[in-house]
Design a protein around this motif. Structure first.
Motif, short mmCIF file in Angstrom:
data_model
loop_
_atom_site.label_atom_id
_atom_site.label_comp_id
_atom_site.label_asym_id
_atom_site.label_seq_id
_atom_site.Cartn_x
_atom_site.Cartn_y
_atom_site.Cartn_z
N THR A 52 -75.57 77.81 -44.04
CA THR A 52 -74.75 78.48 -45.03
C THR A 52 -73.53 77.61 -45.27
O THR A 52 -72.86 77.21 -44.32
CB THR A 52 -74.33 79.88 -44.53
OG1 THR A 52 -75.50 80.61 -44.15
CG2 THR A 52 -73.58 80.64 -45.60
N TYR A 53 -73.23 77.32 -46.53
CA TYR A 53 -72.12 76.43 -46.83
C TYR A 53 -71.41 76.87 -48.11
O TYR A 53 -71.98 77.57 -48.95
CB TYR A 53 -72.60 74.97 -46.95
CG TYR A 53 -73.61 74.73 -48.05
CD1 TYR A 53 -73.20 74.18 -49.26
CD2 TYR A 53 -74.95 75.03 -47.88
CE1 TYR A 53 -74.11 73.96 -50.27
CE2 TYR A 53 -75.86 74.81 -48.88
CZ TYR A 53 -75.44 74.26 -50.09
OH TYR A 53 -76.34 74.05 -51.08
N SER A 54 -70.15 76.45 -48.22
CA SER A 54 -69.37 76.75 -49.43
C SER A 54 -68.37 75.64 -49.66
O SER A 54 -67.97 74.94 -48.73
CB SER A 54 -68.66 78.10 -49.29
OG SER A 54 -67.68 78.04 -48.28
N GLU B 276 -73.56 79.33 -50.30
CA GLU B 276 -74.89 78.85 -50.65
C GLU B 276 -75.71 78.85 -49.37
O GLU B 276 -75.17 78.65 -48.28
CB GLU B 276 -74.82 77.43 -51.22
CG GLU B 276 -73.94 77.27 -52.43
CD GLU B 276 -74.57 77.82 -53.70
OE1 GLU B 276 -75.82 77.89 -53.76
OE2 GLU B 276 -73.84 78.20 -54.61
N VAL B 277 -77.01 79.05 -49.48
CA VAL B 277 -77.88 79.08 -48.31
C VAL B 277 -78.99 78.05 -48.48
O VAL B 277 -79.62 77.97 -49.53
CB VAL B 277 -78.49 80.48 -48.09
CG1 VAL B 277 -79.47 80.48 -46.93
CG2 VAL B 277 -77.39 81.51 -47.85
N ASN C 198 -71.42 76.07 -34.07
CA ASN C 198 -72.23 76.27 -35.27
C ASN C 198 -71.47 76.10 -36.58
O ASN C 198 -72.06 76.23 -37.64
CB ASN C 198 -72.85 77.67 -35.26
CG ASN C 198 -73.89 77.83 -34.18
OD1 ASN C 198 -73.96 77.05 -33.24
ND2 ASN C 198 -74.71 78.84 -34.29
N THR C 199 -70.18 75.85 -36.53
CA THR C 199 -69.41 75.73 -37.78
C THR C 199 -68.66 74.40 -37.82
O THR C 199 -68.30 73.84 -36.79
CB THR C 199 -68.41 76.88 -37.94
OG1 THR C 199 -67.50 76.86 -36.84
CG2 THR C 199 -69.10 78.22 -38.02
N LEU C 200 -68.42 73.95 -39.04
CA LEU C 200 -67.67 72.72 -39.25
C LEU C 200 -67.02 72.77 -40.62
O LEU C 200 -67.59 73.32 -41.57
CB LEU C 200 -68.61 71.52 -39.16
CG LEU C 200 -68.01 70.15 -38.96
CD1 LEU C 200 -67.22 70.08 -37.64
CD2 LEU C 200 -69.09 69.10 -38.95
N ASN C 201 -65.83 72.20 -40.71
CA ASN C 201 -65.11 72.10 -41.97
C ASN C 201 -64.82 70.64 -42.24
O ASN C 201 -64.36 69.93 -41.34
CB ASN C 201 -63.80 72.90 -41.91
CG ASN C 201 -62.99 72.75 -43.17
OD1 ASN C 201 -62.28 71.76 -43.34
ND2 ASN C 201 -63.10 73.70 -44.05
N GLN C 202 -65.09 70.18 -43.46
CA GLN C 202 -64.84 68.79 -43.84
C GLN C 202 -63.99 68.76 -45.11
O GLN C 202 -64.39 69.32 -46.12
CB GLN C 202 -66.16 68.06 -44.08
CG GLN C 202 -66.01 66.62 -44.50
CD GLN C 202 -65.53 65.76 -43.36
OE1 GLN C 202 -66.05 65.83 -42.27
NE2 GLN C 202 -64.53 64.95 -43.61
#
Length: 188
Positions: free
Chosen positions: A101-103, A110-111, A155-159
């Motif tokens: 899952t990303y945005s 979005e999946v 399980n999460t990451l921000n770029q």
């Protein structure tokens, strides 16, 4: 156990405490931290700094981890982005699917459903669908999930990244200093 004489350990198979030193000097231990996910022991000492040591690792049955975002990052020249993330199977069982899952910029999620065969301790680069973004600063937030995942903290990451206009003139630089400036400025 951290003591005034170092680190000692005991497990279910032994009857006595054993020295756990791995090049640790005979020094007072003020704090111990165990990172199960990375199989590391951190020992904070009195006057000698922090020592890090590998510890025996028992893999959980299922654990998926986001290692990094390969693209986009830094400054990207062009508004078409081809996102790529690197996943690692940190579980003992073969990983066959994951939901990503990303945005972008806090927008709607979005999946993307990944399927494949990822053996224990192996990595895979997953290409997400192409997206077109405006010039400027952006954030990509990614979360990966799979059923029965042992550790959710990985399980999460921000770029954060920038999109700059493509130019054949190398003196054109997008400074991103403030919103009042034009997005492009030429240096003489």
């Amino acid at each position: 156990l951290g003591t005034s004489l170092g680190v000692y350990s005991i497990d279910d198979d032994s009857t006595e405490w054993e020295t756990f030193d791995n090049n640790l000097p005979n020094v007072a231990i003020r704090d111990l931290e165990i990172n199960e996910e990375d199989a590391k022991l951190y020992a904070g000492t009195y006057g000698r700094g922090v020592f890090v040591s590998d510890i025996p690792r028992e893999l959980p049955p299922t654990d998926v981890r986001i290692l990094s975002v390969k693209n986009p990052k830094g400054i990207n020249c062009g508004i078409n982005i081809f996102p790529e993330i690197v996943l690692k199977n940190q579980g003992a069982d073969i990983l066959t699917s994951a939901t990503i899952t990303y945005s972008y910029d806090g927008g709607s999620d979005e999946v993307y459903n990944w399927t494949g065969s990822l053996s224990s301790e192996e990595t895979v680069t997953v290409s997400l669908p192409e997206i077109t973004l405006d010039l400027g600063a952006h954030d990509l937030n990614v979360e990966v999930t799979t059923s029965n995942d042992e550790y959710y903290s990985n399980n999460t990451l921000n770029q954060s990244f920038f999109i700059n206009q493509t130019s054949n003139n190398p003196t054109v630089v997008n400074s991103f200093e403030n919103t009042e400036d034009a997005l492009l400025s030429a240096n003489a």
